[in-house]
Design an enzyme around this catalytic site. Structure first.
Site, PDB file in Angstrom:
ATOM      1  CB  CYS A 258      -0.916   0.030   1.049  1.00  0.00           C
ATOM      2  SG  CYS A 258      -0.196  -0.133   2.959  1.00  0.00           S
ATOM      3  NE  ARG A 263      -4.048   2.916   2.504  1.00  0.00           N
ATOM      4  CZ  ARG A 263      -3.712   3.725   1.751  1.00  0.00           C
ATOM      5  NH1 ARG A 263      -5.170   3.863   0.819  1.00  0.00           N
ATOM      6  NH2 ARG A 263      -2.590   4.450   1.373  1.00  0.00           N
TER       7      ARG A 263
END
Length: 308
Positions: A258, A263
């Site tokens: 990410c 994330r």
């Protein structure tokens, strides 16, 4: 009398009646809020919060939980790297982790950094670590008890016996995948706008890369597609279809990334722990790749340097 009987049954179901130490831990990498609420008094259950918002733990946390700060406890204070083996041993010992512990991690932001914590724990060979499905969001939505009192934990003496570097991808591994020298699929879990190069980072988040776009050959499956409205993961069948539609079916190893790795840790958890796919986390992510010299990028929006 009837109330007493019901209470006795409840304690027995939770493993708190003195007959056995606890209710059986559910199979799989997740535990429900119901299970955790029933097992908070089990001395073998270690609950650890890993949130990103400052002060959220101090304002109220799951009773008995301790607090791990991802930006200082789970990373090296000097290098851009995860905590060293020695630092992790100290951290785990301080939080009362033993080889017999069932570790339950949870946090805010749909468990982003709790998943990061799970990845670090797994990297250092800690197998019995689960995520609280839905994290803080679901616990609070159900109006379950929160405490502002610091947990009293007996420090242990935890030692790392296994390190799993195969859970982590480096820049060289990513470039091998791009060049076809490594048989692996890349998955960019950022938003469509980040992936296409229209923006460098989500709103309110510092732009830390000099170039926009994504790693060539990477499929885009935003992390948010893996969760339901209450913050829990979608079903195994739904997750399998979600990634299969993007060409990720577990037949090849996967590398996820990410912006800084938090994330993508959530997607790493979904792919590796829930679906059982061989998955590496590229924690250098776009802030390393987008600043690296001599690497190829794909930019669908036509921006290359600082969004211009």
């Amino acid at each position: 009398m009837r109330l007493a009987t019901i209470a006795g049954l409840a304690f027995a179901a939770a493993g708190l009646d003195g007959v056995e130490s606890r209710a059986a831990t559910p199979e799989g990498p997740l535990v429900s809020t119901e299970w955790l609420a029933a097992n908070l008094n089990d001395p073998k259950v270690r609950v650890i919060e890993v949130s990103v918002q400052p002060g959220v733990f101090e304002r109220g946390h799951i009773p008995g939980a301790t607090n791990v700060r991802w930006h200082s406890d789970l990373v090296d204070p000097v290098r851009r790297d995860i905590a060293s083996k020695e630092a992790f041993e100290t951290l785990a010992s301080t939080h009362g982790v033993t080889p017999d512990s069932t570790i339950i991690l949870y946090g805010d932001n749909n468990n982003w950094f709790a998943a990061w914590g799970a990845w670090v724990f797994k990297h250092y060979g800690v197998d019995n670590v689960r995520l609280l499905d839905g994290g803080r969001k679901k616990w609070e939505a159900e109006k379950r008890e929160l405490s502002s009192r610091p947990a009293s934990v007996t420090p242990g003496s935890f030692k790392v016996t296994t390190v799993r570097p195969e859970l982590r991808a480096r820049l060289a591994d990513v470039l091998e995948a791009v060049d076809g020298k490594r048989d692996a699929r890349l998955v960019d879990i950022r938003s469509k706008d980040e992936y296409e190069g229209r923006i460098f980072a989500p709103n309110g988040v510092p732009e830390l890369a000099i170039r926009a776009g994504h790693i060539p050959t990477a499929a885009n499956v935003p992390w948010v597609k893996a969760v339901q409205e209450d913050g829990t993961f979608k079903s195994k069948e739904e997750l399998r279809k979600l990634y299969a539609d993007a060409g990720i079916d577990g037949s090849k190893p996967v590398i996820v990334y990410c912006r800084i790795g938090e994330r993508s840790a959530h997607t790493w958890f979904a792919l590796s722990q829930i679906l059982g796919y061989e998955t590496r986390q590229y924690d250098g992510s776009w802030t390393e790749y987008g600043n690296a010299v001599g690497v190829p990028i794909t930019n669908l929006a036509g921006t290359v340097w600082t969004g211009k």
